[in-house]
Design a protein around this motif. Structure first.
Motif, PDB file in Angstrom:
ATOM      1  N   GLN A 116       0.835  -1.201   0.000  1.00 53.35           N
ATOM      2  CA  GLN A 116       0.000   0.000   0.000  1.00 53.35           C
ATOM      3  C   GLN A 116       0.871   1.253   0.000  1.00 53.35           C
ATOM      4  N   ARG A 117       1.901   1.258   0.843  1.00 59.08           N
ATOM      5  CA  ARG A 117       2.768   2.435   0.951  1.00 59.08           C
ATOM      6  C   ARG A 117       3.479   2.724  -0.367  1.00 59.08           C
ATOM      7  N   VAL A 118       3.964   1.678  -1.023  1.00 61.59           N
ATOM      8  CA  VAL A 118       4.675   1.869  -2.291  1.00 61.59           C
ATOM      9  C   VAL A 118       3.744   2.486  -3.332  1.00 61.59           C
ATOM     10  N   VAL A 119       2.538   1.932  -3.457  1.00 62.49           N
ATOM     11  CA  VAL A 119       1.584   2.460  -4.439  1.00 62.49           C
ATOM     12  C   VAL A 119       1.205   3.889  -4.081  1.00 62.49           C
ATOM     13  N   PHE A 120       0.926   4.145  -2.812  1.00 61.85           N
ATOM     14  CA  PHE A 120       0.530   5.477  -2.373  1.00 61.85           C
ATOM     15  C   PHE A 120       1.620   6.503  -2.681  1.00 61.85           C
ATOM     16  N   LEU A 121       2.861   6.189  -2.316  1.00 58.93           N
ATOM     17  CA  LEU A 121       3.958   7.136  -2.524  1.00 58.93           C
ATOM     18  C   LEU A 121       4.299   7.309  -4.003  1.00 58.93           C
ATOM     19  N   MET A 122       4.198   6.238  -4.777  1.00 54.97           N
ATOM     20  CA  MET A 122       4.458   6.367  -6.212  1.00 54.97           C
ATOM     21  C   MET A 122       3.425   7.294  -6.854  1.00 54.97           C
ATOM     22  N   ASN A 123       2.201   7.219  -6.377  1.00 56.81           N
ATOM     23  CA  ASN A 123       1.152   8.072  -6.918  1.00 56.81           C
ATOM     24  C   ASN A 123       1.278   9.498  -6.392  1.00 56.81           C
ATOM     25  N   ARG A 124       1.382   9.658  -5.093  1.00 54.93           N
ATOM     26  CA  ARG A 124       1.363  10.994  -4.486  1.00 54.93           C
ATOM     27  C   ARG A 124       2.684  11.739  -4.580  1.00 54.93           C
ATOM     28  N   MET A 125       3.793  11.023  -4.435  1.00 49.53           N
ATOM     29  CA  MET A 125       5.090  11.702  -4.424  1.00 49.53           C
ATOM     30  C   MET A 125       5.720  11.772  -5.820  1.00 49.53           C
ATOM     31  N   ASP A 126       5.641  10.664  -6.558  1.00 48.52           N
ATOM     32  CA  ASP A 126       6.251  10.643  -7.882  1.00 48.52           C
ATOM     33  C   ASP A 126       5.285  11.112  -8.958  1.00 48.52           C
ATOM     34  N   GLY A 127       4.000  11.218  -8.612  1.00 55.38           N
ATOM     35  CA  GLY A 127       3.003  11.692  -9.561  1.00 55.38           C
ATOM     36  C   GLY A 127       2.669  10.691 -10.660  1.00 55.38           C
ATOM     37  N   LEU A 128       2.888   9.416 -10.393  1.00 55.22           N
ATOM     38  CA  LEU A 128       2.618   8.410 -11.412  1.00 55.22           C
ATOM     39  C   LEU A 128       1.131   8.072 -11.454  1.00 55.22           C
ATOM     40  N   LYS A 129       0.648   7.788 -12.630  1.00 57.70           N
ATOM     41  CA  LYS A 129      -0.727   7.356 -12.814  1.00 57.70           C
ATOM     42  C   LYS A 129      -0.812   5.862 -12.497  1.00 57.70           C
ATOM     43  N   TYR A 130      -2.032   5.383 -12.271  1.00 59.37           N
ATOM     44  CA  TYR A 130      -2.212   3.990 -11.879  1.00 59.37           C
ATOM     45  C   TYR A 130      -1.620   3.018 -12.897  1.00 59.37           C
ATOM     46  N   HIS A 131      -1.829   3.288 -14.181  1.00 58.40           N
ATOM     47  CA  HIS A 131      -1.307   2.357 -15.197  1.00 58.40           C
ATOM     48  C   HIS A 131       0.230   2.369 -15.213  1.00 58.40           C
ATOM     49  N   GLU A 132       0.833   3.518 -14.902  1.00 58.14           N
ATOM     50  CA  GLU A 132       2.295   3.583 -14.838  1.00 58.14           C
ATOM     51  C   GLU A 132       2.823   2.789 -13.637  1.00 58.14           C
ATOM     52  N   ILE A 133       2.119   2.901 -12.529  1.00 58.74           N
ATOM     53  CA  ILE A 133       2.501   2.139 -11.331  1.00 58.74           C
ATOM     54  C   ILE A 133       2.362   0.651 -11.614  1.00 58.74           C
ATOM     55  N   ALA A 134       1.245   0.277 -12.256  1.00 61.82           N
ATOM     56  CA  ALA A 134       1.008  -1.132 -12.582  1.00 61.82           C
ATOM     57  C   ALA A 134       2.130  -1.680 -13.460  1.00 61.82           C
ATOM     58  N   ASP A 135       2.564  -0.897 -14.450  1.00 64.78           N
ATOM     59  CA  ASP A 135       3.650  -1.328 -15.327  1.00 64.78           C
ATOM     60  C   ASP A 135       4.957  -1.508 -14.551  1.00 64.78           C
ATOM     61  N   ARG A 136       5.263  -0.563 -13.692  1.00 61.03           N
ATOM     62  CA  ARG A 136       6.525  -0.627 -12.950  1.00 61.03           C
ATOM     63  C   ARG A 136       6.549  -1.759 -11.930  1.00 61.03           C
ATOM     64  N   LEU A 137       5.403  -2.032 -11.314  1.00 59.53           N
ATOM     65  CA  LEU A 137       5.354  -3.082 -10.292  1.00 59.53           C
ATOM     66  C   LEU A 137       4.958  -4.438 -10.860  1.00 59.53           C
ATOM     67  N   ASN A 138       4.654  -4.437 -12.156  1.00 57.07           N
ATOM     68  CA  ASN A 138       4.267  -5.667 -12.845  1.00 57.07           C
ATOM     69  C   ASN A 138       3.021  -6.299 -12.199  1.00 57.07           C
ATOM     70  N   ILE A 139       2.012  -5.440 -11.958  1.00 54.89           N
ATOM     71  CA  ILE A 139       0.733  -5.887 -11.417  1.00 54.89           C
ATOM     72  C   ILE A 139      -0.370  -5.254 -12.257  1.00 54.89           C
ATOM     73  N   SER A 140      -1.601  -5.652 -12.018  1.00 56.53           N
ATOM     74  CA  SER A 140      -2.718  -5.105 -12.782  1.00 56.53           C
ATOM     75  C   SER A 140      -3.113  -3.729 -12.245  1.00 56.53           C
ATOM     76  N   VAL A 141      -3.797  -2.961 -13.080  1.00 58.77           N
ATOM     77  CA  VAL A 141      -4.292  -1.652 -12.667  1.00 58.77           C
ATOM     78  C   VAL A 141      -5.299  -1.830 -11.533  1.00 58.77           C
ATOM     79  N   LYS A 142      -6.106  -2.890 -11.600  1.00 56.56           N
ATOM     80  CA  LYS A 142      -7.078  -3.165 -10.535  1.00 56.56           C
ATOM     81  C   LYS A 142      -6.370  -3.392  -9.199  1.00 56.56           C
TER      82      LYS A 142
END
Length: 162
Positions: A116-142
């Protein structure tokens, strides 16, 4: 894997795995902790025992643990570095309230699960969109959406926000 096979593997390769991590990190205590984590994870996974393949798996797991720790530390450092705010002309009381709020926020973030923390910080601090986070973490957007929802719910509950 039987208990005897695991014990033999542990006795034979623990020092080698610890040294492998030590050579990469330069920190003996960290290397010992990560090596123990690797063997614990191996025991939990209970893979079929094939001597060469299992040793290779140990080294792969050790490398993954070290890289994961390095990424977490880098993420935490980036987060801490981004927390510098320039506040001008504040009263000592306001400054104290701000520090208390900042500590509460950091504790709340630390209370989140790592995912949760990784996704939260990637979105809030790095400004990444959900699909970008999903690509980087190799998980689904859901999966990203679910982790973010739980992170926000946890943070809201800790700050009594409705």
């Amino acid at each position: 894997m039987t208990k005897q096979e695991f014990k033999k593997l542990f006795d034979q390769y623990f020092d080698a795995i610890r040294n492998y991590i030590y050579y990469r990190s330069g920190d003996a205590d960290l290397a010992t902790d990560l090596a123990q984590d690797v063997f614990l994870r191996l025991w939990e996974k209970q893979p079929d025992y094939h001597p060469k393949a299992t040793v290779g798996l140990l080294y792969k797991m050790a490398s993954d643990e070290f890289v994961s720790l390095y990424r977490r530390q880098k993420l935490e450092l980036n987060y801490k570095n981004s927390l510098t705010f320039k506040i001008q002309e504040v009263s000592p009381e306001e400054e104290l309230q701000y520090k208390e709020l900042q500590q509460k926020y950091e504790r709340a973030l630390a209370g989140l699960s790592e995912k949760q923390r990784v996704v939260f910080l990637m979105n809030r601090m790095d400004g990444l969109k959900y699909h970008e986070i999903a690509d980087r973490l190799n998980i689904s957007v859901k999966a990203v959406e679910k982790r973010m929802k739980h992170a926000l719910d946890d943070l809201k509950s800790k700050f009594n926000v409705k």
